[in-house]
Scaffold this motif. Structure first.
Motif, PDB file in Angstrom:
ATOM      1  N   VAL A  63       0.815  -1.019  -0.097  1.00 44.13           N
ATOM      2  CA  VAL A  63       0.027   0.162   0.208  1.00 44.13           C
ATOM      3  C   VAL A  63       0.935   1.432  -0.009  1.00 44.13           C
ATOM      4  CG1 VAL A  63      -1.962  -1.226   1.369  1.00 44.13           C
ATOM      5  CG2 VAL A  63       0.051  -0.010   2.390  1.00 44.13           C
ATOM      6  N   ALA A  64       0.154   2.309  -0.282  1.00 42.08           N
ATOM      7  CA  ALA A  64       0.944   3.883  -0.451  1.00 42.08           C
ATOM      8  C   ALA A  64       1.162   4.339   1.040  1.00 42.08           C
ATOM      9  CB  ALA A  64       0.225   4.747  -1.221  1.00 42.08           C
ATOM     10  N   ARG A  65       2.120   5.182   1.471  1.00 36.08           N
ATOM     11  CA  ARG A  65       2.345   5.642   2.532  1.00 36.08           C
ATOM     12  C   ARG A  65       1.100   6.476   2.994  1.00 36.08           C
ATOM     13  NH1 ARG A  65       7.614   4.405   4.108  1.00 36.08           N
ATOM     14  NH2 ARG A  65       7.260   5.722   6.210  1.00 36.08           N
ATOM     15  N   ASP A  66       0.217   7.075   1.962  1.00 29.95           N
ATOM     16  CA  ASP A  66      -0.942   7.943   2.541  1.00 29.95           C
ATOM     17  C   ASP A  66      -2.290   6.989   2.329  1.00 29.95           C
ATOM     18  OD1 ASP A  66      -0.884   7.603  -0.312  1.00 29.95           O
ATOM     19  OD2 ASP A  66      -1.208   9.669  -0.676  1.00 29.95           O
ATOM     20  N   ALA A  67      -1.864   5.669   2.592  1.00 27.44           N
ATOM     21  CA  ALA A  67      -3.285   4.681   2.298  1.00 27.44           C
ATOM     22  C   ALA A  67      -4.133   5.071   3.642  1.00 27.44           C
ATOM     23  CB  ALA A  67      -2.865   3.418   2.442  1.00 27.44           C
ATOM     24  N   THR A  68      -5.725   4.991   3.217  1.00 26.28           N
ATOM     25  CA  THR A  68      -6.319   5.225   4.592  1.00 26.28           C
ATOM     26  C   THR A  68      -6.576   3.859   5.374  1.00 26.28           C
ATOM     27  OG1 THR A  68      -8.330   4.183   3.353  1.00 26.28           O
ATOM     28  CG2 THR A  68      -7.855   6.535   2.939  1.00 26.28           C
ATOM     29  N   GLN A  69      -7.206   3.891   6.371  1.00 26.72           N
ATOM     30  CA  GLN A  69      -7.154   2.836   7.400  1.00 26.72           C
ATOM     31  C   GLN A  69      -7.935   1.592   6.393  1.00 26.72           C
ATOM     32  OE1 GLN A  69      -4.338   3.941   8.887  1.00 26.72           O
ATOM     33  NE2 GLN A  69      -5.219   2.690  10.730  1.00 26.72           N
ATOM     34  N   GLN A  70      -8.830   1.811   5.870  1.00 26.97           N
ATOM     35  CA  GLN A  70      -9.771   1.079   5.386  1.00 26.97           C
ATOM     36  C   GLN A  70      -9.065   0.216   4.195  1.00 26.97           C
ATOM     37  OE1 GLN A  70     -12.589  -0.215   6.040  1.00 26.97           O
ATOM     38  NE2 GLN A  70     -13.038  -1.496   4.288  1.00 26.97           N
ATOM     39  N   GLU A  71      -7.898   1.020   3.409  1.00 26.35           N
ATOM     40  CA  GLU A  71      -7.248   0.503   2.402  1.00 26.35           C
ATOM     41  C   GLU A  71      -6.260  -0.738   2.987  1.00 26.35           C
ATOM     42  OE1 GLU A  71      -7.393   4.025  -1.022  1.00 26.35           O
ATOM     43  OE2 GLU A  71      -5.644   3.988   0.659  1.00 26.35           O
ATOM     44  N   ILE A  72      -5.830  -0.323   4.206  1.00 29.18           N
ATOM     45  CA  ILE A  72      -4.768  -1.201   4.994  1.00 29.18           C
ATOM     46  C   ILE A  72      -5.595  -2.616   5.431  1.00 29.18           C
ATOM     47  CG2 ILE A  72      -3.414  -1.157   6.900  1.00 29.18           C
ATOM     48  CD1 ILE A  72      -2.515   1.583   6.410  1.00 29.18           C
ATOM     49  N   LYS A  73      -6.553  -2.417   5.863  1.00 31.58           N
ATOM     50  CA  LYS A  73      -7.389  -3.508   6.388  1.00 31.58           C
ATOM     51  C   LYS A  73      -7.709  -4.347   5.043  1.00 31.58           C
ATOM     52  CE  LYS A  73     -11.631  -4.550   8.841  1.00 31.58           C
ATOM     53  NZ  LYS A  73     -12.870  -3.571   9.712  1.00 31.58           N
ATOM     54  N   LEU A  74      -8.252  -3.862   3.958  1.00 37.85           N
ATOM     55  CA  LEU A  74      -8.568  -4.542   3.034  1.00 37.85           C
ATOM     56  C   LEU A  74      -7.265  -5.288   2.372  1.00 37.85           C
ATOM     57  CD1 LEU A  74     -10.925  -2.370   1.031  1.00 37.85           C
ATOM     58  CD2 LEU A  74     -11.354  -4.369   2.156  1.00 37.85           C
ATOM     59  N   ALA A  75      -6.177  -4.584   2.067  1.00 38.31           N
ATOM     60  CA  ALA A  75      -4.990  -5.271   1.810  1.00 38.31           C
ATOM     61  C   ALA A  75      -4.563  -6.373   2.939  1.00 38.31           C
ATOM     62  CB  ALA A  75      -3.823  -4.124   1.787  1.00 38.31           C
ATOM     63  N   TYR A  76      -4.521  -6.062   3.990  1.00 36.72           N
ATOM     64  CA  TYR A  76      -4.466  -7.279   5.155  1.00 36.72           C
ATOM     65  C   TYR A  76      -5.248  -8.538   4.798  1.00 36.72           C
ATOM     66  CZ  TYR A  76      -4.150  -9.921   9.486  1.00 36.72           C
ATOM     67  OH  TYR A  76      -3.993 -10.626  10.432  1.00 36.72           O
ATOM     68  N   ARG A  77      -6.497  -8.119   4.554  1.00 34.51           N
ATOM     69  CA  ARG A  77      -7.665  -9.515   4.422  1.00 34.51           C
ATOM     70  C   ARG A  77      -6.869 -10.103   2.822  1.00 34.51           C
ATOM     71  NH1 ARG A  77     -13.416  -6.714   5.356  1.00 34.51           N
ATOM     72  NH2 ARG A  77     -13.311  -6.745   7.808  1.00 34.51           N
ATOM     73  N   LYS A  78      -6.675  -9.381   1.858  1.00 36.33           N
ATOM     74  CA  LYS A  78      -6.416 -10.161   0.826  1.00 36.33           C
ATOM     75  C   LYS A  78      -4.863 -10.880   0.831  1.00 36.33           C
ATOM     76  CE  LYS A  78      -5.020  -8.929  -4.053  1.00 36.33           C
ATOM     77  NZ  LYS A  78      -4.956  -7.702  -4.837  1.00 36.33           N
ATOM     78  N   LEU A  79      -3.856 -10.282   1.501  1.00 40.42           N
ATOM     79  CA  LEU A  79      -2.699 -10.970   1.721  1.00 40.42           C
ATOM     80  C   LEU A  79      -2.756 -12.168   2.959  1.00 40.42           C
ATOM     81  CD1 LEU A  79      -0.445  -7.976   1.789  1.00 40.42           C
ATOM     82  CD2 LEU A  79      -0.522  -9.772   0.046  1.00 40.42           C
ATOM     83  N   GLY A  80      -3.679 -12.232   3.513  1.00 40.58           N
ATOM     84  CA  GLY A  80      -3.775 -13.092   4.865  1.00 40.58           C
ATOM     85  C   GLY A  80      -4.568 -14.193   4.090  1.00 40.58           C
ATOM     86  N   ARG A  81      -5.499 -14.054   3.099  1.00 40.97           N
ATOM     87  CA  ARG A  81      -5.976 -15.130   2.296  1.00 40.97           C
ATOM     88  C   ARG A  81      -4.861 -15.948   1.521  1.00 40.97           C
ATOM     89  NH1 ARG A  81     -10.535 -11.811   1.992  1.00 40.97           N
ATOM     90  NH2 ARG A  81      -9.625 -11.104  -0.365  1.00 40.97           N
ATOM     91  N   LYS A  82      -3.961 -14.950   0.788  1.00 39.76           N
ATOM     92  CA  LYS A  82      -2.909 -15.530   0.040  1.00 39.76           C
ATOM     93  C   LYS A  82      -1.840 -16.507   0.809  1.00 39.76           C
ATOM     94  CE  LYS A  82       0.485 -13.943  -3.325  1.00 39.76           C
ATOM     95  NZ  LYS A  82       1.016 -12.981  -4.162  1.00 39.76           N
ATOM     96  N   TYR A  83      -1.459 -15.937   1.901  1.00 40.91           N
ATOM     97  CA  TYR A  83      -0.322 -16.506   2.506  1.00 40.91           C
ATOM     98  C   TYR A  83      -0.605 -17.402   3.863  1.00 40.91           C
ATOM     99  CZ  TYR A  83       2.669 -13.711  -0.488  1.00 40.91           C
ATOM    100  OH  TYR A  83       3.379 -13.389  -1.382  1.00 40.91           O
ATOM    101  N   HIS A  84      -1.889 -17.642   4.152  1.00 43.09           N
ATOM    102  CA  HIS A  84      -2.421 -18.248   5.343  1.00 43.09           C
ATOM    103  C   HIS A  84      -1.621 -19.634   5.344  1.00 43.09           C
ATOM    104  CE1 HIS A  84      -4.403 -20.209   8.695  1.00 43.09           C
ATOM    105  NE2 HIS A  84      -4.884 -18.833   8.969  1.00 43.09           N
ATOM    106  N   PRO A  85      -1.077 -20.279   6.246  1.00 35.09           N
ATOM    107  CA  PRO A  85      -0.122 -21.369   6.006  1.00 35.09           C
ATOM    108  C   PRO A  85      -1.268 -22.479   5.968  1.00 35.09           C
ATOM    109  CG  PRO A  85       0.700 -20.305   8.118  1.00 35.09           C
ATOM    110  CD  PRO A  85      -0.498 -19.517   7.471  1.00 35.09           C
TER     111      PRO A  85
END
Length: 317
Positions: free
Chosen positions: A12-34
Motif C-alpha cells: 500500500v502507499a504511505r498515505d493509504a487510508t485505514q480501510q485500504e490497509i485493512k482490505l490489503a491485510y485481508r487479501k494477503l492473509g488469504r494468499k499466505y495463510h499457512p
C-alpha cells in the motif's frame, strides 16, 4: 537490525487510508495463510504481514513509525534515533508479557515496551466508565531536574480523520518537574488522560522522563559525570582549578600524580532525592599540540631528561 518497510510488505502507499490497509491485510492473509497457501515461504510471509498490520492498523503506532522517515529502505541496517518516540501520547500500558517474541527485533525495538493497546470496558451509553490512562515520554534538561522547574511540554496524540487517514492532534501542557526526578520515573497529571463515559472522570496522563543530551554532563540514575580536561602538569604536580558544576563553579583540588580517567567524587552533588546522587569528575589528561618548533623542542627535552617509558611494565621497549 534490519529496517522493515511495512508499507511495502502490505503493498500500500504511505498515505493509504485505514480501510485500504485493512482490505490489503485481508487479501494477503488469504494468499499466505499457512493452512491454505502453496507458497514456499507462506508461514514467514504470513507472520510478517501480521506484524506490518499490527503497526499500520493502529493510528498511534503508524504515526510513530512514520516519524522515522521515508528515507529508509527494506533490509537496511537500522538503529532508531535516541528518544525518537518522545512527545507521542498513547493509550494503554504497553504489551503483555505473552506478546514478547511474537514479532521481529525491529518491531520489539520500536514498539515492544511503551506502545500499548488501549482498552475500554464495554457498557451502555448510560454506564459510567472512567477514561483511559494515557502515556507519553518527555525530554527534560538536567537543570530541570537539578533545580525543579515549571515548563510547557508539547504532545502529539495520533488520531484518525473521518476520511480514514491518520494525523496528530497537538496540545501543550504546563507541568511541574519535581526536583531530583530521574530518567524512567513518571510524572502523573490527574484527569489529563482519555475522557470518561457517562459523566465519569477522565483518566490520568503519565509522563515518563528522559533527559536531553547535555554538552557537559552525563547522567546515570542520580549520579552526574563530568569529563574534565587537565593539562599534564596539573595532573602530575596537582592544582586547584575552577570546575563547572550544575549549581555553579567550584574550586576543585587535583591531587598530585593523578591519572587519566581518575574519578574525583563530590558526595551529594548529584540529583536530589531520599539518597542524593554524587557528582563524579573524570580527569582527561590532555596533551598540548606539538604544532610549533618551540613545542617540539620542549617535547624532545622532556624525552631526554625524564627518560619516561610508558610501556616499561609490558616487558618490552
Amino acid at each position: 537490525m534490519e529496517y522493515k518497510d511495512y508499507y511495502k510488505v502490505m503493498g500500500v502507499a504511505r498515505d493509504a487510508t485505514q480501510q485500504e490497509i485493512k482490505l490489503a491485510y485481508r487479501k494477503l492473509g488469504r494468499k499466505y495463510h499457512p493452512d491454505v497457501s502453496k507458497e514456499p515461504d507462506a508461514e514467514a510471509q504470513f507472520k510478517m504481514i501480521g506484524e506490518a498490520y499490527e503497526v499500520l492498523k493502529d493510528p498511534e503506532k503508524r504515526v510513530a513509525y512514520d516519524q522515522l522517515g521515508k528515507e529508509w529502505k527494506n533490509g537496511q541496517d537500522f538503529r532508531p534515533p535516541p528518544e525518537w518516540d518522545s512527545g507521542f501520547e498513547f493509550r494503554g500500558n504497553g504489551y503483555a508479557a505473552s506478546d514478547a517474541g511474537a514479532y521481529s527485533d525491529f518491531f520489539e525495538e520500536l514498539f515492544g515496551r511503551q506502545f500499548g493497546h488501549g482498552s475500554r470496558t464495554g457498557g451502555s451509553r448510560s454506564s459510567r466508565v472512567r477514561g483511559e490512562d494515557h502515556h507519553a515520554k518527555v525530554l527534560i534538561t538536567l537543570e530541570d531536574s537539578f533545580n525543579g522547574a515549571m515548563r510547557p511540554v508539547s504532545l502529539r496524540m495520533p488520531t484518525q480523520t473521518d476520511d480514514g487517514h491518520v494525523t496528530t492532534r497537538d496540545r501543550t501542557l504546563n507541568i511541574r518537574i519535581p526536583k531530583g526526578i530521574r530518567a524512567g520515573q513518571q510524572i502523573r497529571l490527574a484527569r489529563q488522560g482519555g475522557p470518561g463515559l457517562g459523566g465519569a472522570e477522565p483518566g490520568d496522563l503519565y509522563l515518563e522522563v528522559a533527559f536531553n543530551k547535555h554538552p557537559l554532563y552525563r547522567i546515570d540514575g542520580g549520579d552526574i559525570y563530568l569529563d574534565l580536561p587537565v593539562a599534564p602538569w596539573e595532573a602530575a604536580l596537582g592544582a586547584k582549578i575552577a570546575v563547572p558544576v550544575p549549581s555553579g563553579n567550584i574550586e576543585l583540588t587535583i591531587p598530585a600524580n593523578s591519572r587519566q580517567g581518575q574519578k574525583l567524587r563530590l558526595k551529594g552533588r548529584g540529583l536530589a532525592g531520599k539518597k542524593s546522587g554524587d557528582l563524579y569528575v573524570v580527569l582527561q589528561v590532555t596533551l598540548p599540540p606539538a604544532d610549533s618548533q618551540e613545542a617540539r623542542d620542549l617535547y624532545k627535552q622532556m624525552e631526554a631528561q625524564l627518560g619516561f617509558n610508558p610501556r616499561a611494565t609490558m616487558g618490552r621497549t
